[in-house]
Design an enzyme around this catalytic site. Sequence first.
Site, short mmCIF file in Angstrom:
data_model
loop_
_atom_site.label_atom_id
_atom_site.label_comp_id
_atom_site.label_asym_id
_atom_site.label_seq_id
_atom_site.Cartn_x
_atom_site.Cartn_y
_atom_site.Cartn_z
CD GLU A 113 -3.03 0.91 2.30
OE1 GLU A 113 -4.00 1.66 2.26
OE2 GLU A 113 -2.80 0.11 3.24
CE LYS A 162 -4.61 4.70 3.57
NZ LYS A 162 -3.80 3.69 4.24
CB VAL A 170 -3.75 8.00 9.81
CG1 VAL A 170 -4.06 7.57 8.39
CG2 VAL A 170 -4.62 7.27 10.80
CD GLU A 171 -3.45 5.80 14.47
OE1 GLU A 171 -4.43 5.16 14.90
OE2 GLU A 171 -2.84 5.46 13.42
CE1 TYR A 197 -2.82 31.11 2.61
CE2 TYR A 197 -2.89 32.64 4.44
CZ TYR A 197 -3.14 32.35 3.11
OH TYR A 197 -3.69 33.30 2.30
#
Length: 121
Positions: free
Chosen positions: A21, A98, A72-73, A53
């Site tokens: 992945e 995601k 993702v953490e 930004y």
Amino acid sequence: MDIIFLSEVKVETHLGVPEWERLTAQTIILDIEIAMPHSSSCQTDEIDDTIDYGVVVSRIRQTLSERSFKLVEALAEHVCQLIMQEFGAPWVKIKVAKPGILPGLKALGVVIERRKSTNPT
């Protein structure tokens, strides 16, 4: 506290638990809130008195294109620490989504919040 928000920032990165992945870049979506270290830009109207930004988004895109994450953490933590360390933000909240990863699921992800610790001297 003054907060800059960046909504639905699309970023390409390599993310996923299985190695296959992470072989192909995929799009993730970030919602970011960044506390300002001070509010002087409200009076001065100068970009040097705020967090730019555009530079933040460019830096996030750069680092996420160079790195690979299983979770993702971990990705969210990396982005929070980058914003606090490189841009001097005292507080960051980030949502990492995601999209379309599982059938019948719009997105999965995490929301984390980090604050710089203040060490008494």
